[in-house]
Design a protein around this motif. Structure first.
Motif, PDB file in Angstrom:
ATOM      1  N   ALA A 134       0.806  -1.223   0.000  1.00 15.28           N
ATOM      2  CA  ALA A 134       0.000   0.000   0.000  1.00 15.28           C
ATOM      3  C   ALA A 134       0.839   1.274   0.000  1.00 15.28           C
ATOM      4  O   ALA A 134       0.397   2.321   0.457  1.00 15.28           O
ATOM      5  CB  ALA A 134      -0.936  -0.014   1.207  1.00 15.28           C
ATOM      6  N   LEU A 135       2.058   1.212  -0.527  1.00 16.35           N
ATOM      7  CA  LEU A 135       2.910   2.409  -0.559  1.00 16.35           C
ATOM      8  C   LEU A 135       2.278   3.472  -1.458  1.00 16.35           C
ATOM      9  O   LEU A 135       1.649   3.146  -2.471  1.00 16.35           O
ATOM     10  CB  LEU A 135       4.297   2.057  -1.109  1.00 16.35           C
ATOM     11  N   ASN A 177      11.422   4.168   2.868  1.00 19.23           N
ATOM     12  CA  ASN A 177      12.473   3.227   3.274  1.00 19.23           C
ATOM     13  C   ASN A 177      12.802   2.212   2.177  1.00 19.23           C
ATOM     14  O   ASN A 177      13.131   1.066   2.482  1.00 19.23           O
ATOM     15  CB  ASN A 177      12.043   2.513   4.580  1.00 19.23           C
ATOM     16  N   TRP A 178      12.676   2.627   0.921  1.00 17.00           N
ATOM     17  CA  TRP A 178      13.049   1.811  -0.249  1.00 17.00           C
ATOM     18  C   TRP A 178      12.205   0.547  -0.416  1.00 17.00           C
ATOM     19  O   TRP A 178      12.563  -0.342  -1.189  1.00 17.00           O
ATOM     20  CB  TRP A 178      14.535   1.431  -0.202  1.00 17.00           C
ATOM     21  N   LYS A 179      11.083   0.473   0.301  1.00 15.24           N
ATOM     22  CA  LYS A 179      10.279  -0.749   0.219  1.00 15.24           C
ATOM     23  C   LYS A 179       9.607  -0.929  -1.132  1.00 15.24           C
ATOM     24  O   LYS A 179       9.092  -2.005  -1.434  1.00 15.24           O
ATOM     25  CB  LYS A 179       9.229  -0.771   1.346  1.00 15.24           C
ATOM     26  N   PHE A 180       9.619   0.140  -1.954  1.00 12.17           N
ATOM     27  CA  PHE A 180       9.033   0.032  -3.292  1.00 12.17           C
ATOM     28  C   PHE A 180       9.886  -0.823  -4.226  1.00 12.17           C
ATOM     29  O   PHE A 180       9.523  -1.059  -5.370  1.00 12.17           O
ATOM     30  CB  PHE A 180       8.803   1.430  -3.898  1.00 12.17           C
ATOM     31  N   MET A 181      11.030  -1.284  -3.748  1.00  8.74           N
ATOM     32  CA  MET A 181      11.850  -2.197  -4.545  1.00  8.74           C
ATOM     33  C   MET A 181      11.715  -3.635  -4.061  1.00  8.74           C
ATOM     34  O   MET A 181      12.455  -4.517  -4.493  1.00  8.74           O
ATOM     35  CB  MET A 181      13.305  -1.746  -4.556  1.00  8.74           C
ATOM     36  N   ASP A 182      10.788  -3.877  -3.135  1.00 14.41           N
ATOM     37  CA  ASP A 182      10.528  -5.238  -2.672  1.00 14.41           C
ATOM     38  C   ASP A 182       9.431  -5.862  -3.534  1.00 14.41           C
ATOM     39  O   ASP A 182       8.559  -5.148  -4.042  1.00 14.41           O
ATOM     40  CB  ASP A 182      10.104  -5.225  -1.198  1.00 14.41           C
ATOM     41  N   HIS A 190      14.772  -7.922   3.840  1.00 17.45           N
ATOM     42  CA  HIS A 190      14.776  -8.145   2.386  1.00 17.45           C
ATOM     43  C   HIS A 190      16.136  -8.627   1.874  1.00 17.45           C
ATOM     44  O   HIS A 190      16.417  -8.553   0.682  1.00 17.45           O
ATOM     45  CB  HIS A 190      14.353  -6.879   1.644  1.00 17.45           C
ATOM     46  N   TRP A 191      16.966  -9.138   2.765  1.00 20.97           N
ATOM     47  CA  TRP A 191      18.314  -9.567   2.363  1.00 20.97           C
ATOM     48  C   TRP A 191      18.396 -11.070   2.201  1.00 20.97           C
ATOM     49  O   TRP A 191      17.656 -11.782   2.852  1.00 20.97           O
ATOM     50  CB  TRP A 191      19.354  -9.099   3.412  1.00 20.97           C
ATOM     51  N   PRO A 192      19.331 -11.572   1.362  1.00 21.41           N
ATOM     52  CA  PRO A 192      20.227 -10.854   0.442  1.00 21.41           C
ATOM     53  C   PRO A 192      19.434 -10.131  -0.635  1.00 21.41           C
ATOM     54  O   PRO A 192      18.321 -10.523  -0.955  1.00 21.41           O
ATOM     55  CB  PRO A 192      21.082 -11.956  -0.177  1.00 21.41           C
ATOM     56  N   THR A 193      20.039  -9.104  -1.214  1.00 22.64           N
ATOM     57  CA  THR A 193      19.324  -8.304  -2.196  1.00 22.64           C
ATOM     58  C   THR A 193      20.140  -8.146  -3.470  1.00 22.64           C
ATOM     59  O   THR A 193      21.363  -8.306  -3.461  1.00 22.64           O
ATOM     60  CB  THR A 193      18.963  -6.921  -1.599  1.00 22.64           C
ATOM     61  N   TYR A 194      19.406  -7.840  -4.546  1.00 23.22           N
ATOM     62  CA  TYR A 194      20.067  -7.593  -5.826  1.00 23.22           C
ATOM     63  C   TYR A 194      20.285  -6.100  -5.982  1.00 23.22           C
ATOM     64  O   TYR A 194      19.331  -5.335  -6.005  1.00 23.22           O
ATOM     65  CB  TYR A 194      19.213  -8.128  -6.985  1.00 23.22           C
ATOM     66  N   SER A 236      14.437  -9.222  -3.584  1.00 18.78           N
ATOM     67  CA  SER A 236      14.301  -7.776  -3.590  1.00 18.78           C
ATOM     68  C   SER A 236      15.416  -7.150  -4.418  1.00 18.78           C
ATOM     69  O   SER A 236      16.380  -7.830  -4.772  1.00 18.78           O
ATOM     70  CB  SER A 236      14.394  -7.256  -2.162  1.00 18.78           C
ATOM     71  N   ALA A 237      15.275  -5.868  -4.689  1.00 18.91           N
ATOM     72  CA  ALA A 237      16.344  -5.117  -5.358  1.00 18.91           C
ATOM     73  C   ALA A 237      16.564  -3.814  -4.607  1.00 18.91           C
ATOM     74  O   ALA A 237      15.699  -3.370  -3.848  1.00 18.91           O
ATOM     75  CB  ALA A 237      15.974  -4.836  -6.803  1.00 18.91           C
ATOM     76  N   ARG A 238      17.728  -3.244  -4.769  1.00 25.91           N
ATOM     77  CA  ARG A 238      18.046  -1.917  -4.231  1.00 25.91           C
ATOM     78  C   ARG A 238      18.994  -1.216  -5.191  1.00 25.91           C
ATOM     79  O   ARG A 238      19.764  -1.869  -5.876  1.00 25.91           O
ATOM     80  CB  ARG A 238      18.720  -2.015  -2.838  1.00 25.91           C
ATOM     81  N   ASP A 239      18.957   0.115  -5.191  1.00 22.84           N
ATOM     82  CA  ASP A 239      19.894   0.861  -6.029  1.00 22.84           C
ATOM     83  C   ASP A 239      21.323   0.575  -5.596  1.00 22.84           C
ATOM     84  O   ASP A 239      21.567   0.285  -4.437  1.00 22.84           O
ATOM     85  CB  ASP A 239      19.636   2.363  -5.909  1.00 22.84           C
TER      86      ASP A 239
END
Lengths: 297, 174
Positions: free
Chosen positions: A60-61, A76-81, A238-242, A294-297
């Motif tokens: 619901a972001l 908190n970057w959750k839009f990349m989960d 959300h780890w490990p992450t890409y 998950s991914a992160r920048d």
């Protein structure tokens, strides 16, 4: 205070050799960022950055905030989960490779048992049991450290932090998707690890004299040029992450990068310090659901 | 007075580099700048280690086995005239690999100003003395023991001339 500083400076300038020789025998002089009242639960963020309300439900972001330069950090970057954005990325490729490697290692069922799964069932293993105290290793370990250990028992090298190790970790972790992190740091070795991790989180180190807490407590919510510093609450789920620069990272590999980018000497993945910080951060995700790949920048 | 300050910095930096480092510190004496970092090579069970662009091994680490002390706060006194060059100072301040002041502070002409520290726009109008600004950049802990700002002088991150140049740059910001 000022007088004391002047005196210590005078002592160093006058007789550096003696003063420093004495210092080596005593407890070395180090500095900490002042402690705040950490809560081993994701809701502790309500008293920290107050952003929890905006990212507690990943599905619901606010999409306007995802695109907003001003508000993005509060998500908190959750839009990349994956529960918000399930676009395919390198994390999925890693998960598939992890699945294949896992099946090979677990052909006789020994690998799952070594990791602590009952009857080969991986559901909830990550959310409820890692990090944990390992009787086999005699210390507190994260999932990646245990993967390395259990593979080594079959003479397979899967170094903690390596791509294949993290790939298996993503695969195993996915069985906990949607389940809140639930580790008990109120007693025993995990409590000790939590306390040590908390201390290291506040310990200033490196050329810049930063602690983890310099950025994630003192300066949280402020920007370092283009980057806004986010809360440490809810991060470990959300780890490990890409990383979109094309690198699959475990938490320990990320810590090494954090140190390096902050001008501090990195440690080896699997370092007891990184394991303790992993316990500390995982406890700050208690109550927050696991979500990979998950991914992160 | 210039000389004693420089000597003290060198001695402290030298002491911090003494002795063998613990096994979990990622230092390879044979590597280009000693400091190395782990890279997860795709489809491999082994990490590869890459050279860092800078030697970070001289300062205390997070390792439990690292018994080196952090240099204590030092109050620096500016001697003589400032003799700094604002243009050189700007090049140090607005450079990621040097002073990197703009990571935290707003400086003129930076479209993505940092907000971690106070803005330095119109700094000249604040009328600080050169000595006060020099002391702050040298080691901010003498005024605020919990300052987030790196102690550029005490830790030997910038040379005395670079510190003078940075002060000249700050004092020139209209």
């Amino acid at each position: 205070m000022r007088l004391a500083l002047l005196i210590s400076l005078a002592a160093v300038t006058a007789g550096a050799g003696t003063a420093l020789a004495q210092q080596r025998n005593a407890q070395p002089y180090r500095e900490h960022v002042p402690y705040i009242d950490w809560k081993p639960d994701v809701t502790g963020d309500i008293q920290h950055t107050g952003t929890y309300q905006y990212w507690k439900d990943r599905k619901a972001l606010n999409p306007d905030w995802v695109a907003s330069k001003e508000h993005q950090w509060q998500l908190n970057w959750k839009f990349m989960d994956p529960s918000y954005d399930d676009t395919l990325h390198g994390g999925h490729i890693a998960r598939d490779r992890g699945a294949a490697l896992y099946k090979k290692l677990d052909a006789g069922g020994a690998f799952a048992a070594c990791l602590g799964a009952r009857n080969g069932d991986l559901k909830g293993l990550r959310a409820n049991h890692y990090p944990q105290y390992s009787t086999a290793l005699g210390r507190v370990v994260g999932l990646e450290e245990m993967i390395e250990h259990c593979a080594a028992r079959q003479n397979v090298t899967l170094e903690n932090g390596s791509y294949d190790n993290s790939a298996i970790s993503v695969y195993v972790t996915e069985f906990s998707n949607g389940m809140p992190i639930n580790i008990d740091v109120s007693k025993g070795p995990l409590k000790d690890a939590f306390e040590r991790g908390r201390e290291r989180f506040h310990l200033r180190n490196g050329a810049t004299h930063f602690a983890c807490a310099t950025c994630h407590v003192t300066l949280v919510g402020r920007s370092l040029r283009g980057q806004v510093l986010t809360t440490p609450y809810g991060d470990a789920a959300h780890w490990p992450t890409y990383r979109t620069k094309d690198e699959l990272q475990s938490l320990h590999v990320r810590f090494a990068e954090c140190n390096r980018n902050a001008g501090a000497q990195p440690l080896r993945p699997g370092s007891p310090v990184y394991s303790d910080i992993e316990v500390f951060l995982t406890a700050l995700s208690n109550g927050y659901p696991v979500d990979v790949p998950s991914a992160r920048d | 007075m210039k000389l004693p300050i420089a000597v003290a910095v060198v001695m402290i930096a030298g002491a911090a580099g003494a002795g063998p480092l613990p096994a979990d510190v990622l230092v390879d004496e044979g590597a280009k700048n000693k400091t190395i970092w782990p890279y997860p090579q795709q489809d491999s069970g082994k990490l590869i280690y890459k050279d860092h662009r800078r030697d970070l091994s001289k300062w205390p680490t997070l390792s439990y086995g690292d018994d080196r002390a952090t240099p204590r706060p030092q109050r620096a006194r500016l001697t003589g005239t400032l003799n700094g060059d604002p243009a050189r100072g700007k090049a140090v301040a607005m450079n990621k690999g040097r002073g990197n002041c703009w990571a935290c502070h707003a400086l003129p002409g930076d479209p993505q100003a940092g907000t971690a520290g106070p803005s330095l726009l119109a700094f000249k109008a604040r009328n600080y003395t050169d000595a006060r600004v020099y002391e702050q950049v040298f080691d901010a802990r003498v005024v605020n023991p919990v300052s987030a700002m790196p102690p550029f002088g005490t830790f030997g991150l910038l040379s005395e001339q670079e510190l003078r140049d940075v002060v000249a740059f700050l004092q020139s910001i209209e």
